[in-house]
Write an enzyme that holds these catalytic residues in place. Sequence first.
Site, PDB file in Angstrom:
ATOM      1  N   HIS A 124       1.836   4.470  -2.866  1.00 17.33           N
ATOM      2  CA  HIS A 124       1.830   5.930  -2.702  1.00 17.33           C
ATOM      3  C   HIS A 124       3.081   6.558  -3.321  1.00 17.33           C
ATOM      4  O   HIS A 124       3.014   7.620  -3.931  1.00 17.33           O
ATOM      5  CB  HIS A 124       1.744   6.296  -1.223  1.00 17.33           C
ATOM      6  CG  HIS A 124       0.374   6.136  -0.641  1.00 17.33           C
ATOM      7  ND1 HIS A 124      -0.766   6.542  -1.283  1.00 17.33           N
ATOM      8  CD2 HIS A 124      -0.040   5.615   0.543  1.00 17.33           C
ATOM      9  CE1 HIS A 124      -1.819   6.279  -0.538  1.00 17.33           C
ATOM     10  NE2 HIS A 124      -1.400   5.711   0.579  1.00 17.33           N
TER      11      HIS A 124
ATOM     12  N   HIS B  78       0.840  -1.208   0.000  1.00 17.19           N
ATOM     13  CA  HIS B  78       0.000   0.000   0.000  1.00 17.19           C
ATOM     14  C   HIS B  78       0.873   1.256   0.000  1.00 17.19           C
ATOM     15  O   HIS B  78       0.674   2.171  -0.799  1.00 17.19           O
ATOM     16  CB  HIS B  78      -0.915  -0.021   1.223  1.00 17.19           C
ATOM     17  CG  HIS B  78      -1.827   1.158   1.341  1.00 17.19           C
ATOM     18  ND1 HIS B  78      -3.180   1.065   1.138  1.00 17.19           N
ATOM     19  CD2 HIS B  78      -1.588   2.456   1.653  1.00 17.19           C
ATOM     20  CE1 HIS B  78      -3.725   2.257   1.315  1.00 17.19           C
ATOM     21  NE2 HIS B  78      -2.775   3.107   1.639  1.00 17.19           N
ATOM     22  N   GLU B  79       1.842   1.290   0.913  1.00 20.88           N
ATOM     23  CA  GLU B  79       2.689   2.482   1.016  1.00 20.88           C
ATOM     24  C   GLU B  79       3.565   2.652  -0.220  1.00 20.88           C
ATOM     25  O   GLU B  79       3.807   3.766  -0.684  1.00 20.88           O
ATOM     26  CB  GLU B  79       3.560   2.394   2.269  1.00 20.88           C
ATOM     27  CG  GLU B  79       2.791   2.339   3.573  1.00 20.88           C
ATOM     28  CD  GLU B  79       1.948   3.568   3.827  1.00 20.88           C
ATOM     29  OE1 GLU B  79       2.250   4.640   3.262  1.00 20.88           O
ATOM     30  OE2 GLU B  79       0.972   3.466   4.584  1.00 20.88           O
TER      31      GLU B  79
END
Length: 758
Positions: free
Chosen positions: A509, A505-506
Site C-alpha cells: 500500500h 500487504h501493507e
Amino acid sequence: MPRVLFTAALSCTMALGAFSAQVQAAPNSPFQAPSSTSVGSKTGLAPQPATATAARDRVAHAEDEAKLDLSLRAPHTAPRTQEAATTKLKAQAAPSAQAAAACNTSDFTSRTGSALVTAVKGATVDCVNTLFTLKGTDANKAFREAQMVTIANALRDVAVNYPGNNTTSTAQLVLYLRAGYYVQFYDSASVGSYGTALKNAIRPALDAFYASARSGDVSDANGDILSEAVTLIDSSGENARYLYVVKRLLNNYGTSYDAYWGMKAAVNNVYTVLWRGHQMPEFVTAVQNDTSVLTQMDAFATKWNSKLGGDTGYLVSNAGRELGRFLKDTPIQPTARPLVKHLLDQSQMTGRTAALWAGLAEMASEYDAANCSYYGTCDLSNRVKAAILTVRYTCSPSLKIAAQQMSSTELTATCTSLANQDAFFHNVVRDNGPVANDNNTNLEVSVFDSSSDYQTYAGIIYGIDTDNGGMYLEGKPEVAGNQARFIAYEAEWVRPTFEIWNLNHEYTHYLDGRYDTYGDFDAGQVKPIIWWVEGFAEYVSYHYRGVTYSDAITEAGTHRYALSTLFDTTYDNTDQTRTYNWGYLATRYMLQSHRSDVDAVLAKYRSGDYAGAYTYLKSTIGTRYDTDFYNWLTACNAGNCGSLSNPPVPQCTNADSRQLDKNCGRSNLSAGAGGISYLYVYLPAGTPKLTITSSGGTGNADLYYNYNNWATNTSYYTRSTGPTNAETLTITNPQAGWNYISLYGQQAFSGATVTTSF
C-alpha cells in the site's frame, strides 16, 4: 488495508474520526449475519451487523486486514472481536445440506401475516442469516414496516412463554427483526420508513422476552438467543428503555457464565447498547436521571478485576471503557469522573491490567482533556508510544521501525524482506518514479508485540481503529515532512515462527500510494479503485512470498463475480471475500492476460485521472473480458491459474554492456567467488531517488554502490548483502553524473539481473 488518512482514520473498516474508541467484542454469535453483510459507513445510528469469525479471519485468511462490518463506525469504532474466540453453531441452528439448499428468499418475500411467521419460524437460523444481504424489491417485500410488525408481534407471542431454548423458534424471529432494521437503515429508499407502528410492536415483544424468567437461564441454549436479543435492543433504537437489562446482566454475571459462549456474549453486548446509546438524547437523559448504570460498571470492573489478562478479561476492560465514555456527556461528568479515576488507580499502563487502563485513559484524554492531570493522562499519546514502542531501528534512509519487542535478527529480516520487495514491486508496475507531489520519502513501520497489544495501545498512540490486521496511514503526501506509516503486530499464534501480520500487504500500500496512485486516499475514492488497491496488495504479498492463495483459488470455483462487476468494487459495496479474494483474482488475471490494459489504467491513476481510468475499465474494456475471465476462473480453480512470472524488465540498449539506464536492466551477469561484475549509470541533475535491484540466477551475489568510483567490496558507499541474489539499494538524492554499481561474488553466481530505476 487501503491508504488511510491519519487525520481521518479511514480504513477498510472505515473508521470515522481521528479518535478511535473501541470496546472488545465477545466471540461472534451463530445467529449473526454473515460477513457478506458489509455496507458503507454513514453517520447516525446504524443497526449492528455481524462479522466473520475471528479464528477464520486471522488464521485461515492469510492476508485478512479487517472484518468489513462498516455500519458500526459512527461516531466511534465498533466492538471488536475477542482474539481467542471461535464461533460455534449450535446443533439447533446448524442447517443440514438439504435445509440450506431449500432456503429461498421467496419464502419470505412472497408471504405476509401468519404465513410469513410460519416461514420464519420454520427456517433455519442459517437461512434467516442470509436475509441481511437483501436489497431493492426483495428488501421491501421482506422488511417493509407491516412485515416487521407481524414478526414483532410473533416474537411477543412466543416470548410470553419463552422456554429458555429455541424450541419455539425465538432465535429466528429475533434475527429476522435484526436483519430488517439493518437492511432498512442502509436501503430505506427500498424498504420504506419505520414509524410508530413498529415501535409500538417491538416494545411489547422485548418487554415480554425480558419479563420471562427463562431469559435469565445460565445455559448454552438461552445464551445464544439472549445475546441476539440484547443486540436487538440496539438495532431497534430502544437503548434508553432497556437500561434495566444492561444493569441486570452486569449484576447477575458470575463465573458460571464463563462456561457458555452465549452468556458471555450477552454480557458483552450490553456495551454496544451503552456505546451507541450516546447518539440518542433520550438515552443520555435517562442515564442523567439515574446514574446507577455508571456505579454498576465501576462495581463490575472492580469485582472482576482478577479476570483481566485472562480469557474473559475483555468483559472487564469494556466495562471501564464504556464507563469512561460517559465523560463525553457534560451533565454526567460529575458522576463519571471519580469512578473513572477509581478504576484508573487500580490499573496500570502495562501488565495484566493494561487493557482496562488503556480504555479508561483513552476516554479521559478524549472527553475530559482539561482535567488530564486529575487522571494522570496528560500527553497520553506520546507517553504511551515512548513507553511501549521502545525499539527503534533504521533499515535505510527511507525505512525505519518502531517496535514493542523485536530481536536484532527479526529487525534485520524485516528490513531485508521490505527492501527486496521494492524490486519485485517496481518490476511488476514498471513505474517511472513517484507520482507528482508525493513527499512520502520515508516510512515508519510500527510493530506491536501481539494482536492484543495492538488492540490495547494502537488506538491511543495513533488514533486508529484496531478491529483489523494492520493499517497503513498515508497522511497528506503533498505536504512536505508528512510521515507515512503503517501499524502492525506480530502474529503470536504462529510462534515460535516470527511473522509480522500483513507486513508485505501493507508495505505494498505504501509503494502503491507513492508510485501508482496520485494524491491522498480520498483523491482515489472518487471512482471505484478497490479492485486494484486491495487486489494488487494481495497479489504482491502472495506472489512475492511464494505462497499459494488457496482461499482465492477455491473462491474462483464459485464464479461469484464477473470481471466487469469487480471493477465497481468500493468500500461501500464490498465484503472481505470480494475485497481480498476477488480483488486478487481480478488483478492477477489482468496482469497475466491484459498487461497493456493495466499499463493504461495505471497511467491514469498516476496522473490523478481516476474518472478516466474508470471510464477505460467500464467502457473501453467493459464486459469484453467477462467470458474469458469466467473460463480462467474455472481453470484456476482446477489448478491452472497460469504463469505468475512477470514480464521481463526491458534490457538496456547502450552498446557498452556495463551501462545501465532508466528503468532497464542487464541480464546474465556472472562472476566467480570473489569476482566482480561492474556496471554504471548516468543520472541527470535533480534525480530524487535511484533504486538498484538484483535478482535471478544462481549462487550468491552481493550488490554494491559507489558515487565517485568503481564499486567494490572494499570501496563502496552502501551495499546489500543478503543470502541470495535478490538485493535492493535505494539512494536518496544521488549525485548527478556517473554512478557505479557492482555485483560481488560472495559465492560464484550466474544468470543474475541488475536493474536501475530513477
